[in-house]
Enzyme design. Structure first.
Site, mmCIF file in Angstrom:
data_model
loop_
_atom_site.group_PDB
_atom_site.id
_atom_site.type_symbol
_atom_site.label_atom_id
_atom_site.label_comp_id
_atom_site.label_asym_id
_atom_site.label_seq_id
_atom_site.Cartn_x
_atom_site.Cartn_y
_atom_site.Cartn_z
ATOM 1 C CG HIS A 19 -1.911 -1.106 1.234
ATOM 2 N ND1 HIS A 19 -3.039 -1.056 0.462
ATOM 3 C CD2 HIS A 19 -1.938 -2.300 1.879
ATOM 4 C CE1 HIS A 19 -3.737 -2.168 0.651
ATOM 5 N NE2 HIS A 19 -3.092 -2.945 1.496
ATOM 6 C CB ILE A 24 1.452 -5.362 12.364
ATOM 7 C CG1 ILE A 24 2.330 -4.790 13.481
ATOM 8 C CG2 ILE A 24 1.815 -4.750 11.012
ATOM 9 C CD1 ILE A 24 3.800 -5.030 13.293
#
Lengths: 480, 418, 119
Positions: free
Chosen positions: A53, A339
């Protein structure tokens, strides 16, 4: 006999642990990485969207935003050094209504706040870039730095490079207890215990569970399941970059994503689940995914599914990454958990962050003289010209014998794995690295051949060859 | 680059039959490219009997059937290159082939594809639940059992009533496994009656029609499966779930023509997911032909070899007269009751006396009138057929003379009489 | 009364055969013949594999020489499982006679010699 004391024990060989281990390998440290699985990168790092990303999505000011943007910038070099496929394709976040157009323009502003180069593009431009996207779209966010990778080999090559530089890996080691001892910790596993000055907890979806062996953290991690389809390769590309819908509170939505292997991913769903090992897919969710994908990319060929899978996002109760010591009492037990997406994109920045912020003050970090950041190049016949392929077959005839017919993988490429500092010993391990069994027959033809080959190379009985975990032997242990 | 008159890709039953026929017609420069180490392809692992009744009026096992064809191939000194895998074929009929001996490019005047089919996988049917070890396709289980002599499980359930699934239910039973049942999502079996009787009923293995697996349970190894009854739309009916404790789920959920070496948009796929061919088994690229299970999945190997011979005869005609023009060309659409139709495109040549159509019905029909109509809905041809079932191919022969005046698309209709 | 499915043609008639071997439910006369045979003396060809050592090929496909009585299937299988071979063999060759005193011979259904490659 004095037991060896490690400088650092990393719990978890997913992408976070693997990339950190590889970064730590440049220093004169004794590093041990433990994983409960029979291969590295075998849980969340194996079942995700494989997207790097850009960083326009996280809330400005969060650790997540900062590390996503930084991590994205580190990727080209990382993949170059580790010989991993990475396509910096760019991405589109497509608006399908006037309302969504406003949200997309908000997202562009957010991206810019995060320091990401992105812009709103008009519907016609969207179709120039991606002709198969919804014809009457309302424009899109376009960002050039987003991309997609081969997630399996990123983890395994990072581990290989770490091992090349002196890190120790122990698989099938489940951490069952952690005790504070003089000058550090004792990490107890199902296969022995290890003393260390410092513990890095990178155990993903089980992060809070592992931390709680020492002290219960103030936040929770809940697995959030994402189901996916894998679609066959197409004669004409379906899309050439990840296509996102407008994000909502439930996450980034249902995407259509090209992969480095030429197939396409469609997904993920987003459902909280009770079990930390719930990787089941279900028909209703998959049908829902298919419907959403079609609104974004109407020609998505949902009749050409070759596989479905599910992954678990380790979703923290308070939203942001937890990259900090467990508590004031435990400055040398450092969590790298919570995460969820963008975990892959952030991994190299997480490693950099934790080293700079915590490890430099806790350990003496002296660089090794002979550190080599490069993995030995892999032979990838399908990326070569006919001439180069012919030349390689002349040097080694096994490069000419094709074992996986769908993906055209040779016996030589499989055998090459076994000369590495870290190599897989399972059918799934071979599949993750070389794509044997990732094609449309899903290993129907090459599966038995690879079982036979593994038994020859590893000098094990056929019925000792596992599909994945220990005791997942495909052939049962029973005489005639 | 080397040149060959006729290259046959795949040395299974179709490839051997095509090579033998082409040789006997006078094409002497033939090369068979085989990716494996032996001739015969999948027949090597089909150790059961039932092959050759049409071809040899004898009931042979798979290895016996293939041995006869291998012998005929060898008698003619037809060249076979083993461990040669095709990497690419371009529109000029240049074939890139990889083998331990090297990479070679072969320029062929004509090519016949006889590469067979592959099994539909768990992923392709979106099998719900976990993905543990123990879910295996019938063909793989067959390879482990018959070629390697190794067992894949003790407590077995079979999903799908395709013939290999039924054959493996019997085979695993004979080897000591307990086969708890066979679930078939359709209200009828997809296997031949003969296999239902001799593979299931003989061993009291239950067949659950209109049932499917609604959940696979087991994190690492398969532990249980959940079976449910399905409604008329194949949707599971709540409350009908039953749990079976098994270590193996054998899948026999369909075979798909193996098109993977045609990764070239010029090869248009047909409704079978094989190559689009005309009534001469010729593709859209002149000189490229296809036959056998890589075109459509056959019920009997006897029909595979028969089709391969026809494809080879057409390849021979093509080699003799590469510029033959068609008298008429038109498309034919299948009826909605047909699962597929071969061919879907017709080219009438001077020498054609008949056009053979092959198809399978999508559901059992006791009695049907099959009609071929033109664009004005005039019936060109019709025939009444009895006992049409999805597990058996139907073949119709239509006189070519009927088409001499036709240039418009035709379509089939199936009128269900009983 | 025995119920069975006729396997002569795709119609698959549901036959009923009584104690006197009278067949009902058959659409054609071939069904009556099949029904009688299947109830009075059903037979099956048994096919299996046996290990063969000293060659590239690991398993030799075998079959019974003639179809055997259905009731004997499991007994014959038990005997087949005892057979191991370590010599070259020709397709059609009898590799075991009158196994288990059951009056059944086992025949190789493939040729295996030093040259035979593994599939």
């Amino acid at each position: 006999m004095t037991t060896k004391k490690y400088d650092i024990v990393i719990i978890g060989a997913g992408v976070t642990g693997a990339v950190l281990a590889r970064e730590l390998a440049r220093y004169q440290l004794d590093v041990l990485i433990l994983d409960k699985e029979n291969d590295v990168g075998n849980v969340t790092s194996m079942a995700n969207s494989a997207i790097i990303h850009a960083g326009y999505d996280p809330l400005p000011g969060t650790l997540k935003a900062k590390l996503n943007v930084r991590g994205n910038a580190l990727y080209p070099k990382l993949c170059e050094e580790l010989d991993v496929s990475f396509k910096q394709s760019g991405s589109l976040v497509v608006a399908t209504s006037e309302d969504e157009k406003i949200l997309v323009q908000d997202l562009v502003r957010r991206g810019k706040q995060n320091g990401v180069k992105c812009s709103y593009i008009y519907p016609r431009r969207v179709l120039e870039l991606e002709p198969n996207v919804l014809k009457d779209n309302y424009g899109a966010l376009y960002c050039k730095t987003c991309g997609y990778i081969d997630p399996f080999n990123l983890v395994s090559h990072a581990i290989e490079n770490a091992l090349d530089n002196g890190v120790t890996l122990k698989l099938n080691h489940l951490v069952t207890a952690i005790a504070q001892v003089d000058g550090g910790y004792q990490v107890v596993t199902n296969q022995g215990s290890y003393e260390t000055k410092l513990v890095i907890n990178a155990s993903g979806v089980n992060g809070v569970k592992v931390a709680s062996l020492l002290e219960t953290p103030s936040f929770k991690i809940t697995p959030r399941k994402g189901e996916y389809f894998v679609l066959e390769k197409q004669f004409q590309p379906l899309v050439t970059r990840p296509i996102f819908p407008v994000p909502s509170k439930k996450g980034k939505g249902i995407l259509v994503i090209p992969t480095t292997g030429g197939t396409y991913l469609v997904g993920p769903s987003s459902e909280y689940t009770e079990a930390f090992d719930d990787l089941a897919t279900d028909t209703l969710t998959l049908n829902e995914i298919a419907k959403h994908a079609k609104t974004l990319v109407p020609s998505t060929p949902m009749h050409q599914v070759i596989r479905v899978y599910a992954g678990l996002r380790p979703t923290p109760s308070d939203g942001d990454f937890h990259l900090e010591p467990l508590s004031e009492k435990h400055p040398n037990f450092i969590n790298l958990i919570g995460i969820e997406s963008p975990g892959f994109a952030s991994a190299p920045a997480v490693a950099e962050y934790v080293i700079n912020k915590y490890l430099k003050s806790r350990l003496s970090l002296v660089e090794k003289k002979n550190y080599n950041p490069l993995v030995k190049k892999y032979v990838k016949l399908n990326e070569l010209s006919d001439e180069a392929r012919a030349a390689l077959i002349k040097t080694r005839s096994d490069y000419g014998l094709i074992i996986c017919n769908c993906e055209k993988i040779s016996k030589g490429e499989i055998l090459d794995l076994f000369s590495r500092s870290y190599f897989p010993t399972t059918i799934k391990g071979i599949k993750k690295r070389l794509r044997c069994g990732f094609g449309k027959c899903q290993g129907g033809f090459c599966g038995p051949k690879i079982v036979t080959l593994l038994s020859e190379v590893l000098k094990k009985d056929l019925n000792d060859i596992n599909y994945d975990e220990l005791e997942t032997n495909i052939i049962i242990k029973e005489s005639r | 680059m080397i040149s060959r008159t006729l290259v046959i890709i795949g040395g299974g039953s179709a490839g051997m039959a095509a090579a033998i026929k082409a040789y006997d017609l006078g094409v002497k420069d033939i090369l068979i490219l085989e990716k494996g180490r032996v001739l015969g392809g999948i027949l090597n692992q089909c150790i059961h009997n039932g092959f050759g009744l049409q071809e040899f009026q004898e009931e042979l096992t798979g290895p016996e059937f293939l041995a006869r064809y291998a012998a005929m191939t060898q008698e003619r000194n037809i060249e076979v290159w083993f461990e040669h895998t095709v990497l690419n074929i371009n529109a000029n009929k240049e074939i890139t082939v990889s083998s331990p001996q090297g990479l070679v490019i072969i320029k062929a005047q004509a090519i016949i594809f006889t590469v067979g089919c592959y099994e539909r996988s768990a992923g392709a049917i979106k099998l719900p639940g976990d993905r543990p070890k123990g879910v295996i396709t019938a063909g793989q289980a067959q390879y482990y059992q018959n070629i390697l002599g190794q067992k894949v499980g003790k407590q077995v359930f079979v999903l799908g009533s395709g013939d290999i699934g039924l054959i493996m239910a019997r085979r695993l039973t004979l080897e000591g496994a307990k086969v708890l049942g066979v679930a078939e999502i359709m209200p009828y079996s997809n296997g031949l009656n003969r296999n239902i009787v001799q593979c299931l009923e003989d061993y009291e293995i239950p067949l659950y029609l209109s049932h499917t697996v609604t959940k696979v349970i087991g994190k690492e190894r398969l532990e249980k499966i959940e079976i449910s009854k399905v409604d008329a739309n194949y949707q599971p009916i709540l409350g009908t779930e039953k749990i079976y404790e098994v270590d193996t789920l054998v899948l026999s959920v369909g075979l798909i023509p193996n098109l993977e070496i045609f990764n070239n948009p010029k090869f248009v796929t047909s409704s079978t997911r094989g190559l689009l061919v005309d009534n001469h088994f010729a593709s859209e690229i002149p000189g490229i032909f296809s036959a056998g299970n890589c075109l459509h999945v056959h019920d009997l190997v006897d029909f595979v070899v028969k089709e391969a011979r026809i494809a080879a005869t057409n390849a021979y005609h093509y080699l003799q007269n590469q510029n033959e023009v068609s008298l008429q060309e038109f498309a034919v659409l299948k009826a909605k009751e047909m699962g597929y139709l071969i061919p879907e495109y017709i080219r009438i040549h001077q020498s054609d006396t008949a056009v053979t159509f092959q198809f399978r019905v999508r559901f059992p029909i006791l009695k049907a009138r099959i009609k071929l109509l033109n664009a004005k809905n005039e019936v060109l041809f019709q025939v009444v057929r009895l006992y049409l079932i999805p597990s058996e191919m139907v073949s119709l022969e239509v006189k070519a003379a009927l088409f001499l005046q036709n240039s418009e698309p035709l379509h089939y209709e199936v009128e269900v009489l009983e | 009364m025995k119920k069975l499915i006729c396997i002569i043609c795709p119609r698959g008639c549901h036959l009923e055969v009584d104690e006197n071997l009278n067949v009902t439910g058959n659409f054609c006369s071939r069904g009556a013949i099949y029904g009688k045979q299947e109830v009075s003396n059903p037979t099956r060809m048994i096919t299996s594999t046996i290990p063969i050592t000293g060659f590239m090929v690991k398993m030799l496909p075998v079959r019974t020489k003639e179809p055997v009585k259905k009731a004997l299937i499991m007994k014959v299988m038990k005997e087949i499982k005892k057979i191991v071979l370590d010599r070259p063999v020709q397709a059609g060759e009898v590799i075991a006679t009158n196994v288990g005193n059951l009056g059944v011979d086992i025949v190789a259904s493939a040729t295996i010699d030093k040259e035979t490659k593994q599939y």
